[in-house]
Motif scaffolding. Structure first.
Motif, short mmCIF file in Angstrom:
data_model
loop_
_atom_site.label_atom_id
_atom_site.label_comp_id
_atom_site.label_asym_id
_atom_site.label_seq_id
_atom_site.Cartn_x
_atom_site.Cartn_y
_atom_site.Cartn_z
N ARG A 17 0.84 -1.21 0.00
CA ARG A 17 0.00 0.00 0.00
C ARG A 17 0.87 1.26 0.00
O ARG A 17 0.67 2.16 -0.81
N ASP A 18 1.86 1.30 0.90
CA ASP A 18 2.69 2.50 1.04
C ASP A 18 3.59 2.74 -0.17
O ASP A 18 3.86 3.89 -0.53
N SER A 19 4.07 1.66 -0.77
CA SER A 19 5.00 1.80 -1.90
C SER A 19 4.27 1.90 -3.23
O SER A 19 4.86 2.35 -4.22
N GLY A 20 3.03 1.42 -3.27
CA GLY A 20 2.30 1.40 -4.53
C GLY A 20 2.74 0.28 -5.45
O GLY A 20 2.36 0.23 -6.62
N LEU A 21 3.54 -0.64 -4.93
CA LEU A 21 4.06 -1.76 -5.71
C LEU A 21 3.17 -3.00 -5.53
O LEU A 21 2.55 -3.17 -4.48
N PRO A 22 3.13 -3.88 -6.53
CA PRO A 22 2.31 -5.09 -6.43
C PRO A 22 3.01 -6.19 -5.62
O PRO A 22 3.10 -7.34 -6.04
N PHE A 23 3.49 -5.84 -4.45
CA PHE A 23 4.23 -6.76 -3.58
C PHE A 23 3.25 -7.69 -2.88
O PHE A 23 2.23 -7.24 -2.34
N THR A 24 3.54 -8.99 -2.89
CA THR A 24 2.69 -9.99 -2.24
C THR A 24 3.52 -10.83 -1.28
O THR A 24 4.75 -10.75 -1.26
N ALA A 25 2.85 -11.66 -0.51
CA ALA A 25 3.55 -12.55 0.43
C ALA A 25 4.52 -13.47 -0.30
O ALA A 25 5.58 -13.79 0.23
N HIS A 70 6.34 -12.72 -2.83
CA HIS A 70 7.55 -11.93 -3.08
C HIS A 70 8.47 -11.92 -1.85
O HIS A 70 9.68 -11.81 -1.99
N ALA A 71 7.88 -11.99 -0.66
CA ALA A 71 8.66 -11.91 0.58
C ALA A 71 9.57 -13.12 0.78
O ALA A 71 10.54 -13.04 1.53
N ARG A 72 9.26 -14.24 0.16
CA ARG A 72 10.09 -15.44 0.20
C ARG A 72 10.28 -15.98 1.63
O ARG A 72 11.35 -16.46 1.98
N ARG A 73 9.24 -15.90 2.43
CA ARG A 73 9.27 -16.46 3.79
C ARG A 73 8.47 -17.74 3.79
O ARG A 73 7.59 -17.94 2.96
N LEU A 126 15.43 -11.00 13.74
CA LEU A 126 14.61 -10.45 12.66
C LEU A 126 15.14 -10.92 11.32
O LEU A 126 16.35 -11.14 11.16
N CYS A 127 14.26 -11.09 10.39
CA CYS A 127 14.62 -11.50 9.03
C CYS A 127 14.57 -10.24 8.16
O CYS A 127 13.58 -9.96 7.49
N GLU A 128 15.64 -9.50 8.24
CA GLU A 128 15.69 -8.22 7.52
C GLU A 128 15.79 -8.44 6.01
O GLU A 128 16.34 -9.45 5.56
N PRO A 129 15.27 -7.50 5.23
CA PRO A 129 15.37 -7.62 3.78
C PRO A 129 16.83 -7.54 3.34
O PRO A 129 17.65 -6.88 3.98
N CYS A 130 17.16 -8.26 2.28
CA CYS A 130 18.54 -8.30 1.78
C CYS A 130 18.55 -7.95 0.29
O CYS A 130 17.51 -7.83 -0.34
N THR A 131 19.73 -7.82 -0.26
CA THR A 131 19.84 -7.47 -1.68
C THR A 131 19.28 -8.57 -2.57
O THR A 131 18.76 -8.28 -3.65
N HIS A 132 19.36 -9.82 -2.14
CA HIS A 132 18.78 -10.91 -2.93
C HIS A 132 17.27 -10.72 -3.05
O HIS A 132 16.70 -10.85 -4.14
N LEU A 133 16.60 -10.39 -1.95
CA LEU A 133 15.16 -10.12 -1.97
C LEU A 133 14.87 -8.91 -2.87
O LEU A 133 13.93 -8.94 -3.68
N ALA A 134 15.67 -7.87 -2.75
CA ALA A 134 15.47 -6.66 -3.55
C ALA A 134 15.61 -6.96 -5.04
O ALA A 134 14.84 -6.45 -5.86
N LYS A 135 16.58 -7.80 -5.40
CA LYS A 135 16.77 -8.15 -6.81
C LYS A 135 15.65 -9.06 -7.31
O LYS A 135 15.24 -8.97 -8.46
N ALA A 136 15.16 -9.95 -6.44
CA ALA A 136 14.11 -10.89 -6.84
C ALA A 136 12.72 -10.25 -6.86
O ALA A 136 11.81 -10.79 -7.48
N SER A 137 12.57 -9.11 -6.19
CA SER A 137 11.25 -8.47 -6.13
C SER A 137 11.37 -6.99 -6.54
O SER A 137 11.31 -6.66 -7.71
N PHE A 138 11.56 -6.13 -5.54
CA PHE A 138 11.63 -4.69 -5.77
C PHE A 138 12.74 -4.08 -4.92
O PHE A 138 12.84 -4.40 -3.73
#
Length: 137
Positions: free
Chosen positions: A51-59, A61-64, A93-105
């Protein structure tokens, strides 16, 4: 990655069928580390980021491994809890990483900081099912 209605949790290994279970995950540690056994993320945080980013991010994409609802996962760091009948310990905590950023947004790096979920250790063997209640000891 595939959604399942049930999965077997195994201490010292992870979730059957998961790439980290067989040591084939992108960041599979050798030797084994407990915080790679299972990961969780809050549905509310996924929706908030989308919602905040306006991106079509889904669960997905989170890869959890597990998407929760109505549970403050950050509060479970260092605590034992149950997912259904399976006992688990929150590690970090499972912080976001560059792999997640490359695979999603790329925006996930900033937008999911302290909201990216929980890395945890499986303490007892059993099945985890969709709809299982999460309870804290």
């Amino acid at each position: 990655m595939a959604s399942r209605s049930s999965v077997r949790a195994v201490p010292e290994r992870g979730l059957e069928g998961d790439r980290y279970f067989i040591g084939a995950g992108t960041f599979s540690p050798n030797p084994h580390k407990h915080d790679f056994e299972i990961t969780l993320i809050e549905k509310e945080k996924v929706e908030e980021f989308a919602r905040d980013s306006g991106l079509p991010f889904t669960a997905s994409h989170a890869r959890r491994n597990i998407v929760t609802e109505g549970v403050d996962l950050n509060a479970l760091v260092g605590r034992e809890f149950y997912v259904g009948q399976v006992r688990i310990r929150g590690i970090r905590l499972c912080e976001p990483c560059t792999h997640l950023a490359k695979a999603s947004f790329p925006e996930t790096l900033k937008g999911l900081t302290r909201k990216g979920g929980l890395r945890a250790q499986i303490l007892s063997e059993g099945n985890i099912r969709t709809g299982d209640v999460i309870s804290v000891e």
